[in-house]
Design a protein around this motif. Structure first.
Motif, mmCIF file in Angstrom:
data_model
loop_
_atom_site.group_PDB
_atom_site.id
_atom_site.type_symbol
_atom_site.label_atom_id
_atom_site.label_comp_id
_atom_site.label_asym_id
_atom_site.label_seq_id
_atom_site.Cartn_x
_atom_site.Cartn_y
_atom_site.Cartn_z
ATOM 1 N N ASN A 6 0.824 -1.209 0.000
ATOM 2 C CA ASN A 6 0.000 0.000 0.000
ATOM 3 C C ASN A 6 0.858 1.259 0.000
ATOM 4 N N PHE A 7 1.960 1.214 0.740
ATOM 5 C CA PHE A 7 2.844 2.375 0.774
ATOM 6 C C PHE A 7 3.474 2.616 -0.597
ATOM 7 N N ILE A 8 3.971 1.541 -1.213
ATOM 8 C CA ILE A 8 4.617 1.669 -2.523
ATOM 9 C C ILE A 8 3.625 2.181 -3.567
ATOM 10 N N ILE A 9 2.437 1.569 -3.603
ATOM 11 C CA ILE A 9 1.418 1.974 -4.573
ATOM 12 C C ILE A 9 0.979 3.419 -4.316
ATOM 13 N N GLY A 10 0.766 3.762 -3.047
ATOM 14 C CA GLY A 10 0.341 5.112 -2.704
ATOM 15 C C GLY A 10 1.375 6.149 -3.092
ATOM 16 N N PHE A 11 2.638 5.860 -2.810
ATOM 17 C CA PHE A 11 3.702 6.809 -3.112
ATOM 18 C C PHE A 11 3.892 6.966 -4.619
ATOM 19 N N ASP A 66 -15.349 -1.743 -3.801
ATOM 20 C CA ASP A 66 -14.653 -3.027 -3.867
ATOM 21 C C ASP A 66 -15.543 -4.162 -3.382
ATOM 22 N N ASN A 67 -16.517 -3.835 -2.558
ATOM 23 C CA ASN A 67 -17.458 -4.846 -2.061
ATOM 24 C C ASN A 67 -18.653 -5.028 -2.987
ATOM 25 N N ILE A 133 -7.211 3.630 -9.043
ATOM 26 C CA ILE A 133 -5.931 3.005 -8.721
ATOM 27 C C ILE A 133 -6.099 1.926 -7.653
ATOM 28 N N SER A 134 -6.786 2.266 -6.578
ATOM 29 C CA SER A 134 -6.920 1.327 -5.460
ATOM 30 C C SER A 134 -7.757 0.112 -5.823
ATOM 31 N N VAL A 135 -8.863 0.330 -6.527
ATOM 32 C CA VAL A 135 -9.726 -0.789 -6.904
ATOM 33 C C VAL A 135 -9.027 -1.715 -7.904
ATOM 34 N N THR A 136 -8.306 -1.118 -8.843
ATOM 35 C CA THR A 136 -7.603 -1.922 -9.842
ATOM 36 C C THR A 136 -6.534 -2.800 -9.209
ATOM 37 N N PHE A 137 -5.705 -2.217 -8.346
ATOM 38 C CA PHE A 137 -4.647 -3.006 -7.704
ATOM 39 C C PHE A 137 -5.219 -3.977 -6.678
ATOM 40 N N SER A 138 -6.358 -3.626 -6.109
ATOM 41 C CA SER A 138 -7.019 -4.549 -5.188
ATOM 42 C C SER A 138 -7.476 -5.811 -5.914
ATOM 43 N N ALA A 139 -7.917 -5.633 -7.166
ATOM 44 C CA ALA A 139 -8.365 -6.777 -7.966
ATOM 45 C C ALA A 139 -7.226 -7.753 -8.233
ATOM 46 N N PHE A 140 -5.985 -7.234 -8.261
ATOM 47 C CA PHE A 140 -4.821 -8.091 -8.448
ATOM 48 C C PHE A 140 -4.285 -8.629 -7.121
ATOM 49 N N GLY A 141 -4.901 -8.201 -6.021
ATOM 50 C CA GLY A 141 -4.452 -8.640 -4.707
ATOM 51 C C GLY A 141 -3.259 -7.872 -4.186
ATOM 52 N N SER A 197 -3.961 1.782 -19.446
ATOM 53 C CA SER A 197 -4.937 1.193 -20.370
ATOM 54 C C SER A 197 -4.652 -0.286 -20.578
ATOM 55 N N ILE A 198 -3.375 -0.626 -20.730
ATOM 56 C CA ILE A 198 -2.992 -2.020 -20.938
ATOM 57 C C ILE A 198 -3.339 -2.863 -19.712
ATOM 58 N N ILE A 199 -3.036 -2.325 -18.510
ATOM 59 C CA ILE A 199 -3.357 -3.051 -17.276
ATOM 60 C C ILE A 199 -4.861 -3.257 -17.141
ATOM 61 N N THR A 200 -5.623 -2.197 -17.437
ATOM 62 C CA THR A 200 -7.083 -2.281 -17.335
ATOM 63 C C THR A 200 -7.651 -3.278 -18.336
#
Length: 208
Positions: A6-11, A66-67, A133-141, A197-200
């Motif tokens: 979370n820190f890395i993604i947030g930063f 996310d829920n 950003i948060s929902v997308t990375f959450s989907a990848f765990g 776009s590619i990630i999505t």
């Protein structure tokens, strides 16, 4: 481990989000160039206070979304179209950004801290940005909405924003500087939106 991710993604997300020339970073650069680094830093701290509030609100909304996976799927498809359009715009349509900061800064030269908070509050783009950003990375765990992890991402977003503002302040620190940037920032943001776009697209097609 979730706190670390979370820190890395947030930063990184905050750092990248402030790369394109905009009202916040160019204002900080202008203040630094004309009024000095200390006032520019005070302005930047005010910006980061607002960023903390905006990120926190956005992540709370993202935790709710996310829920509700059905809503997320629709948002991802809409986001894919938006980011593809943004990529095309920044690569082929947007004007060249290789120029000095604007000569006029339409804000008071007093109370730089509160000006930073106010100008950052006017910019509402971080809200949908952090939800995506948060929902997308959450989907990848890779992103957690647990309380401590979420607060870690909020703090990291402020640090990432402040770091990029420092770069702008340092780059334009000389008042008599007339050298123009040799980098067209539109290409950088275009590359970023292309990657998103590619990630999505990968995530959408993976779920089919």
């Amino acid at each position: 481990m979730s706190i670390f991710f979370n820190f890395i993604i947030g930063f990184v997300a905050a750092f990248i989000g402030v790369i394109p020339p905009g009202l916040l970073n160019m204002s900080a650069a202008k203040i630094s160039r004309n009024e000095g680094r200390k006032k520019a830093l005070l302005f930047s701290i005010g910006v980061c206070i607002t960023v903390i509030i905006q990120t926190f609100v956005a992540l709370l909304a993202a935790r709710y979304l996310d829920n509700n996976p059905d809503i997320i799927k629709t948002l991802q498809q809409v986001a894919l179209g938006i980011f593809i359009c943004l990529t095309i715009y920044f690569f082929f349509i947007a004007k060249d950004t290789r120029r000095m900061p604007p000569k006029e800064l339409q804000s008071s030269k007093k109370r730089y801290f509160f000006n930073g908070m106010l100008i950052a509050a006017i910019n509402l783009l971080p809200l949908p940005y952090w939800v995506y950003i948060s929902v997308t990375f959450s989907a990848f765990g890779w992103f957690s909405f647990e309380t401590y992890s979420l607060l870690t991402a909020v703090i990291a977003s402020a640090l990432g924003t402040f770091s990029m503002l420092i770069i702008y302040i340092q780059f334009f620190k000389r008042k008599d500087s007339t050298k123009e940037s040799n980098v067209n920032m539109n290409y950088i943001i275009g590359a970023i939106t292309a990657i998103i776009s590619i990630i999505t697209a990968f995530k959408i097609f993976k779920d089919f």
